[in-house]
Design a protein around this motif. Structure first.
Motif, mmCIF file in Angstrom:
data_model
loop_
_atom_site.group_PDB
_atom_site.id
_atom_site.type_symbol
_atom_site.label_atom_id
_atom_site.label_comp_id
_atom_site.label_asym_id
_atom_site.label_seq_id
_atom_site.Cartn_x
_atom_site.Cartn_y
_atom_site.Cartn_z
ATOM 1 N N GLN A 99 17.328 17.778 28.936
ATOM 2 C CA GLN A 99 16.009 17.153 28.903
ATOM 3 C C GLN A 99 16.029 16.067 27.838
ATOM 4 O O GLN A 99 16.598 16.262 26.774
ATOM 5 N N ALA A 100 15.407 14.948 28.124
ATOM 6 C CA ALA A 100 15.357 13.832 27.176
ATOM 7 C C ALA A 100 13.993 13.769 26.497
ATOM 8 O O ALA A 100 12.956 14.036 27.117
ATOM 9 N N PHE A 101 14.021 13.398 25.222
ATOM 10 C CA PHE A 101 12.808 13.309 24.420
ATOM 11 C C PHE A 101 12.796 12.015 23.615
ATOM 12 O O PHE A 101 13.837 11.528 23.186
ATOM 13 N N SER A 102 11.609 11.505 23.368
ATOM 14 C CA SER A 102 11.422 10.354 22.491
ATOM 15 C C SER A 102 11.179 10.857 21.077
ATOM 16 O O SER A 102 10.242 11.618 20.840
ATOM 17 N N MET A 103 12.015 10.422 20.148
ATOM 18 C CA MET A 103 11.827 10.808 18.743
ATOM 19 C C MET A 103 10.637 10.061 18.143
ATOM 20 O O MET A 103 9.951 10.571 17.272
ATOM 21 N N ARG A 104 10.400 8.854 18.612
ATOM 22 C CA ARG A 104 9.332 8.011 18.068
ATOM 23 C C ARG A 104 7.943 8.569 18.364
ATOM 24 O O ARG A 104 6.977 8.209 17.705
ATOM 25 N N SER A 105 7.838 9.461 19.327
ATOM 26 C CA SER A 105 6.534 10.040 19.652
ATOM 27 C C SER A 105 6.066 11.001 18.563
ATOM 28 O O SER A 105 4.889 11.326 18.490
ATOM 29 N N TYR A 106 6.988 11.462 17.716
ATOM 30 C CA TYR A 106 6.638 12.454 16.704
ATOM 31 C C TYR A 106 6.796 11.918 15.285
ATOM 32 O O TYR A 106 5.976 12.195 14.423
ATOM 33 N N GLU A 120 14.855 -8.608 21.091
ATOM 34 C CA GLU A 120 14.122 -9.661 21.792
ATOM 35 C C GLU A 120 12.663 -9.263 22.049
ATOM 36 O O GLU A 120 11.767 -10.101 22.023
ATOM 37 N N ILE A 121 12.442 -7.965 22.278
ATOM 38 C CA ILE A 121 11.077 -7.504 22.553
ATOM 39 C C ILE A 121 10.546 -6.592 21.445
ATOM 40 O O ILE A 121 9.497 -5.968 21.596
ATOM 41 N N GLY A 122 11.271 -6.495 20.336
ATOM 42 C CA GLY A 122 10.791 -5.760 19.166
ATOM 43 C C GLY A 122 10.717 -4.254 19.333
ATOM 44 O O GLY A 122 9.839 -3.621 18.756
ATOM 45 N N LEU A 123 11.639 -3.669 20.102
ATOM 46 C CA LEU A 123 11.636 -2.217 20.288
ATOM 47 C C LEU A 123 12.754 -1.572 19.478
ATOM 48 O O LEU A 123 13.909 -1.985 19.543
ATOM 49 N N ASP A 124 12.394 -0.533 18.734
ATOM 50 C CA ASP A 124 13.322 0.279 17.969
ATOM 51 C C ASP A 124 13.294 1.654 18.626
ATOM 52 O O ASP A 124 12.290 2.358 18.544
ATOM 53 N N LEU A 125 14.362 2.023 19.317
ATOM 54 C CA LEU A 125 14.370 3.233 20.130
ATOM 55 C C LEU A 125 15.219 4.332 19.499
ATOM 56 O O LEU A 125 16.290 4.065 18.959
ATOM 57 N N ASP A 126 14.727 5.551 19.589
ATOM 58 C CA ASP A 126 15.399 6.717 19.030
ATOM 59 C C ASP A 126 15.099 7.868 19.987
ATOM 60 O O ASP A 126 13.948 8.288 20.117
ATOM 61 N N CYS A 127 16.126 8.355 20.678
ATOM 62 C CA CYS A 127 15.922 9.388 21.698
ATOM 63 C C CYS A 127 16.883 10.546 21.514
ATOM 64 O O CYS A 127 17.940 10.413 20.893
ATOM 65 N N LEU A 128 16.513 11.662 22.072
ATOM 66 C CA LEU A 128 17.291 12.887 21.960
ATOM 67 C C LEU A 128 17.440 13.499 23.344
ATOM 68 O O LEU A 128 16.471 13.591 24.095
ATOM 69 N N ILE A 129 18.660 13.910 23.662
ATOM 70 C CA ILE A 129 18.947 14.657 24.889
ATOM 71 C C ILE A 129 19.319 16.064 24.436
ATOM 72 O O ILE A 129 20.202 16.233 23.600
ATOM 73 N N VAL A 130 18.648 17.056 24.974
ATOM 74 C CA VAL A 130 18.841 18.443 24.552
ATOM 75 C C VAL A 130 19.422 19.258 25.701
ATOM 76 O O VAL A 130 18.910 19.207 26.821
ATOM 77 N N GLY A 131 20.489 20.009 25.408
ATOM 78 C CA GLY A 131 21.049 20.916 26.396
ATOM 79 C C GLY A 131 20.086 22.052 26.678
ATOM 80 O O GLY A 131 19.525 22.645 25.758
ATOM 81 N N VAL A 132 19.878 22.341 27.954
ATOM 82 C CA VAL A 132 18.935 23.375 28.388
ATOM 83 C C VAL A 132 19.711 24.469 29.116
ATOM 84 O O VAL A 132 20.512 24.166 30.003
ATOM 85 N N PRO A 133 19.490 25.734 28.750
ATOM 86 C CA PRO A 133 20.216 26.812 29.437
ATOM 87 C C PRO A 133 19.768 26.953 30.884
ATOM 88 O O PRO A 133 18.626 26.660 31.225
ATOM 89 N N SER A 134 20.691 27.384 31.699
ATOM 90 C CA SER A 134 20.383 27.622 33.095
ATOM 91 C C SER A 134 20.756 29.059 33.437
ATOM 92 O O SER A 134 21.934 29.402 33.445
ATOM 93 N N PRO A 135 19.753 29.909 33.700
ATOM 94 C CA PRO A 135 20.063 31.310 34.006
ATOM 95 C C PRO A 135 20.827 31.457 35.318
ATOM 96 O O PRO A 135 21.536 32.418 35.512
ATOM 97 N N ALA A 136 20.715 30.473 36.206
ATOM 98 C CA ALA A 136 21.386 30.552 37.502
ATOM 99 C C ALA A 136 22.868 30.204 37.403
ATOM 100 O O ALA A 136 23.654 30.586 38.255
ATOM 101 N N ALA A 137 23.255 29.462 36.364
ATOM 102 C CA ALA A 137 24.645 29.038 36.243
ATOM 103 C C ALA A 137 25.419 30.003 35.356
ATOM 104 O O ALA A 137 25.002 30.326 34.258
#
Length: 136
Positions: free
Chosen positions: A7-14, A80-97
């Motif tokens: 799952q991906a998350f925006s760090m800038r939202s927090y 060019e558009i003044g965006l400073d981006l910081d994102c996180l991708i988190v490993g998520v468990p899968s009970p089916a796998a």
């Protein structure tokens, strides 16, 4: 445990200031190892855009040796558009796998996903708590 999903998350939202890096595992509290990785397909696509002036700050893989949880943090700027981006991708468990179905490097699927940040969510407080306060 197996963490084939992500799952991906925006760090800038927090965070109002860029925080430090996570030092402990979300699932077991164990220490994390850190290693650089190539930018995700999403970040590389933005950096290759001829109409944007992009700067790649870092793409880092964090892994827990105890339970195999992982996350990837990426930081890049679109000057060019003044965006400073910081994102996180988190490993998520899968009970089916099962562990046999899991890849040795499940984060590679996330890095190759060209739409990884399209539906990024705001980072929840439970994950944000892993990050030490940053400096401005």
């Amino acid at each position: 445990m197996n963490f084939p999903g992500y799952q991906a998350f925006s760090m800038r939202s927090y965070f109002s200031k860029q925080p430090g890096q996570p030092a402990r595992c979300l699932h077991c509290g164990g220490p994390l190892s850190v290693s650089p990785v190539e930018p995700s397909a999403w970040v590389q696509d933005e950096l290759d855009d001829p109409f944007l002036i992009g700067t790649h700050n870092f793409s880092l893989l964090f892994r827990c040796k105890a339970c195999q949880w992982w996350c990837i943090r990426e930081s890049w700027d679109l000057n060019e558009i003044g965006l400073d981006l910081d994102c996180l991708i988190v490993g998520v468990p899968s009970p089916a796998a099962s562990a046999a179905q899991g890849s040795e490097q499940p984060w590679q699927k996330a890095l190759a996903d060209p739409s990884i940040y399209r539906n990024s969510e705001d980072i929840p407080e439970t994950i944000a708590a892993l990050f030490p306060p940053g400096k401005s």
